[in-house]
Scaffold this motif. Structure first.
Motif, mmCIF file in Angstrom:
data_model
loop_
_atom_site.group_PDB
_atom_site.id
_atom_site.type_symbol
_atom_site.label_atom_id
_atom_site.label_comp_id
_atom_site.label_asym_id
_atom_site.label_seq_id
_atom_site.Cartn_x
_atom_site.Cartn_y
_atom_site.Cartn_z
ATOM 1 N N ALA A 63 3.024 5.782 -5.911
ATOM 2 C CA ALA A 63 2.595 5.857 -7.307
ATOM 3 C C ALA A 63 1.608 7.003 -7.498
ATOM 4 N N CYS A 64 0.734 7.214 -6.528
ATOM 5 C CA CYS A 64 -0.223 8.316 -6.605
ATOM 6 C C CYS A 64 0.486 9.666 -6.537
ATOM 7 N N GLU A 65 1.535 9.713 -5.737
ATOM 8 C CA GLU A 65 2.269 10.973 -5.579
ATOM 9 C C GLU A 65 3.036 11.364 -6.839
ATOM 10 N N GLU A 66 3.236 10.403 -7.745
ATOM 11 C CA GLU A 66 3.891 10.736 -9.022
ATOM 12 C C GLU A 66 2.978 11.544 -9.942
ATOM 13 N N LYS A 67 1.660 11.578 -9.591
ATOM 14 C CA LYS A 67 0.672 12.377 -10.326
ATOM 15 C C LYS A 67 0.634 12.032 -11.817
ATOM 16 N N LYS A 68 0.712 10.732 -12.107
ATOM 17 C CA LYS A 68 0.567 10.276 -13.484
ATOM 18 C C LYS A 68 -0.850 9.759 -13.693
ATOM 19 N N GLY A 69 -1.181 9.502 -14.958
ATOM 20 C CA GLY A 69 -2.511 9.013 -15.287
ATOM 21 C C GLY A 69 -2.775 7.636 -14.678
ATOM 22 N N LYS B 57 9.732 -6.387 -6.777
ATOM 23 C CA LYS B 57 10.455 -6.998 -5.670
ATOM 24 C C LYS B 57 9.481 -7.403 -4.570
ATOM 25 N N TRP B 58 8.510 -6.523 -4.279
ATOM 26 C CA TRP B 58 7.527 -6.828 -3.246
ATOM 27 C C TRP B 58 6.667 -8.015 -3.652
ATOM 28 N N ASN B 59 6.260 -8.072 -4.906
ATOM 29 C CA ASN B 59 5.414 -9.167 -5.375
ATOM 30 C C ASN B 59 6.148 -10.502 -5.364
ATOM 31 N N LYS B 60 7.446 -10.486 -5.652
ATOM 32 C CA LYS B 60 8.220 -11.730 -5.638
ATOM 33 C C LYS B 60 8.300 -12.307 -4.231
ATOM 34 N N GLN B 61 8.245 -11.432 -3.228
ATOM 35 C CA GLN B 61 8.316 -11.899 -1.847
ATOM 36 C C GLN B 61 7.031 -12.595 -1.404
ATOM 37 N N ASN C 92 -3.667 4.931 -16.046
ATOM 38 C CA ASN C 92 -3.130 3.828 -16.851
ATOM 39 C C ASN C 92 -1.698 4.065 -17.316
ATOM 40 N N ALA C 93 -1.067 5.126 -16.814
ATOM 41 C CA ALA C 93 0.316 5.408 -17.195
ATOM 42 C C ALA C 93 1.273 4.594 -16.330
ATOM 43 N N GLU C 94 2.368 4.133 -16.930
ATOM 44 C CA GLU C 94 3.344 3.341 -16.161
ATOM 45 C C GLU C 94 4.024 4.211 -15.114
ATOM 46 N N VAL C 95 4.298 3.602 -13.977
ATOM 47 C CA VAL C 95 4.994 4.314 -12.905
ATOM 48 C C VAL C 95 6.475 4.433 -13.269
ATOM 49 N N SER C 96 7.225 5.153 -12.449
ATOM 50 C CA SER C 96 8.653 5.349 -12.700
ATOM 51 C C SER C 96 9.399 4.016 -12.619
ATOM 52 N N PRO C 97 10.547 3.900 -13.311
ATOM 53 C CA PRO C 97 11.334 2.654 -13.257
ATOM 54 C C PRO C 97 11.706 2.246 -11.837
ATOM 55 N N GLU C 98 12.027 3.227 -10.974
ATOM 56 C CA GLU C 98 12.409 2.902 -9.601
ATOM 57 C C GLU C 98 11.247 2.267 -8.839
ATOM 58 N N LYS D 53 0.830 -1.210 0.000
ATOM 59 C CA LYS D 53 0.000 0.000 0.000
ATOM 60 C C LYS D 53 0.864 1.259 0.000
ATOM 61 N N HIS D 54 2.036 1.150 0.628
ATOM 62 C CA HIS D 54 2.965 2.285 0.611
ATOM 63 C C HIS D 54 3.459 2.548 -0.812
ATOM 64 N N ILE D 55 3.717 1.485 -1.555
ATOM 65 C CA ILE D 55 4.139 1.644 -2.956
ATOM 66 C C ILE D 55 3.018 2.295 -3.758
ATOM 67 N N TYR D 56 1.784 1.903 -3.498
ATOM 68 C CA TYR D 56 0.652 2.506 -4.208
ATOM 69 C C TYR D 56 0.559 4.001 -3.901
ATOM 70 N N ARG D 57 0.796 4.375 -2.645
ATOM 71 C CA ARG D 57 0.749 5.793 -2.290
ATOM 72 C C ARG D 57 1.819 6.572 -3.051
#
Length: 248
Positions: free
Chosen positions: A194-200, A215-219, A202-208, A188-192
Motif C-alpha cells: 500500500a505504501c508503494e502505491e504512493k497514495k495519500g 481476504k487476509w482479515n477474513k482468515q 487517507n486515500a483508498e488503496v487499489s481494488p486488487e 505487514k506485507h500488504i501494508y508495504r
C-alpha cells in the motif's frame, strides 16, 4: 515453562509509601479552588510520577533486607519475580506455591504492603470471586484451560481500506511474544505494498490490494495458545499446529 502460575498484586502500592515532610515540595502541584489557585503537596507517593517505581522498588528492597534467614527462599523469589506492584511465581509443586503465597503475605504485611487478587490456574490458590478469564501481560488468560488468547478485532468490509486503516488494524493486534508472527507478516506485507502505491494517507488503496486485505482479515480469528508453549525458546515461531485455529 512451569505447569503452574501464581499472580498477585500489591494493594495500592504507591499510596502505602509516605513522603517525608522535607521532600514534599517535589510533589507539589497547583489546584483551582473557589476560582483561586492554591498550592498542594502529595503526602504519599502518587502513581504516574517518574520516580514512583524507583521509590517503591527501594522500599521493597529495604524490607526484604530485614527478613529472617528462614524466609530467604521466598525473599529471593520476590526479588526476582516482582515487577513494580505485580508479583508472579511459577512452579510445578503446588505445596511450594502455597508456601510462597503464605510467606509473601507475611513478608509484605510487615511492610504494610498488603497483597490481594491472588490468581492461579490452581483454583485452591486463588482468592474468592476472581473472574475467569482474566488478563496477564495484556493477554486474556483462561485459568481453567490455562491458555493465552491473542485477540484480533474484526473490521467491517464497508470500511475504506487506506494506509491509515491498515496500519491501525495491524497495531491493534497485541502479540509481544510473536505467537502469530507468520500470520502478521502477510498483513505487514500488504501494508508495504500500500505504501508503494504512493497514495495519500487517507486515500483508498487499489481494488486488487483491497481484495487481498479483506481476504487476509477474513482468515484471522482469535487464537488460544497453551501457556506452556509461550515460555519455550521457540515461541517466536510456533509450529503450524499450534496456531492452526488462527486460520479458517
Amino acid at each position: 515453562m512451569s505447569s503452574n502460575l501464581l499472580l498477585a498484586d500489591i494493594q495500592k502500592a504507591f499510596l502505602q509509601i509516605a513522603v517525608k515532610e522535607e521532600d514534599r515540595d517535589a510533589f507539589r502541584f497547583l489546584f483551582e479552588r473557589d476560582e483561586k489557585e492554591e498550592h498542594f503537596r502529595f503526602a504519599r507517593v502518587p502513581f504516574g510520577v517518574e520516580a514512583s517505581p524507583f521509590l517503591l522498588g527501594a522500599t521493597l528492597e529495604y524490607h526484604y533486607d530485614q527478613q529472617s534467614p528462614e524466609l530467604e527462599e521466598t525473599v529471593t523469589a520476590l526479588r526476582e519475580n516482582t515487577y513494580v506492584d505485580n508479583i508472579m511465581q511459577t512452579g510445578n509443586n503446588i505445596d511450594k506455591l502455597e508456601k510462597f503465597k503464605k510467606e509473601s503475605e507475611v513478608i509484605l504485611e510487615s511492610a504494610k504492603l498488603p497483597i490481594h487478587k491472588w490468581e492461579s490456574n490452581i483454583a485452591t490458590l486463588e482468592d474468592e470471586n476472581m473472574s475467569n478469564p482474566s488478563k496477564i501481560l495484556g493477554h486474556v488468560w483462561d485459568k481453567r484451560e490455562d491458555t493465552l488468547e491473542i485477540q484480533v478485532p474484526a473490521i467491517p468490509e464497508t470500511e475504506p481500506v487506506t494506509k491509515r486503516s491498515i496500519s491501525s488494524q495491524l497495531g491493534k493486534v497485541y502479540d509481544p511474544l510473536g505467537i502469530i508472527s507468520p500470520t502478521m507478516a502477510e498483513g505487514k506485507h500488504i501494508y508495504r505494498e500500500a505504501c508503494e502505491e504512493k497514495k495519500g494517507w487517507n486515500a483508498e488503496v487499489s481494488p486488487e490490494l483491497k481484495i487481498q486485505w479483506h481476504k487476509w482479515n477474513k482468515q484471522l480469528k482469535n487464537v488460544k495458545v497453551p501457556r506452556s508453549l509461550t515460555g519455550n525458546s521457540s515461541s517466536m515461531c510456533l509450529p503450524p499446529q499450534a496456531i492452526s485455529h488462527v486460520l479458517q
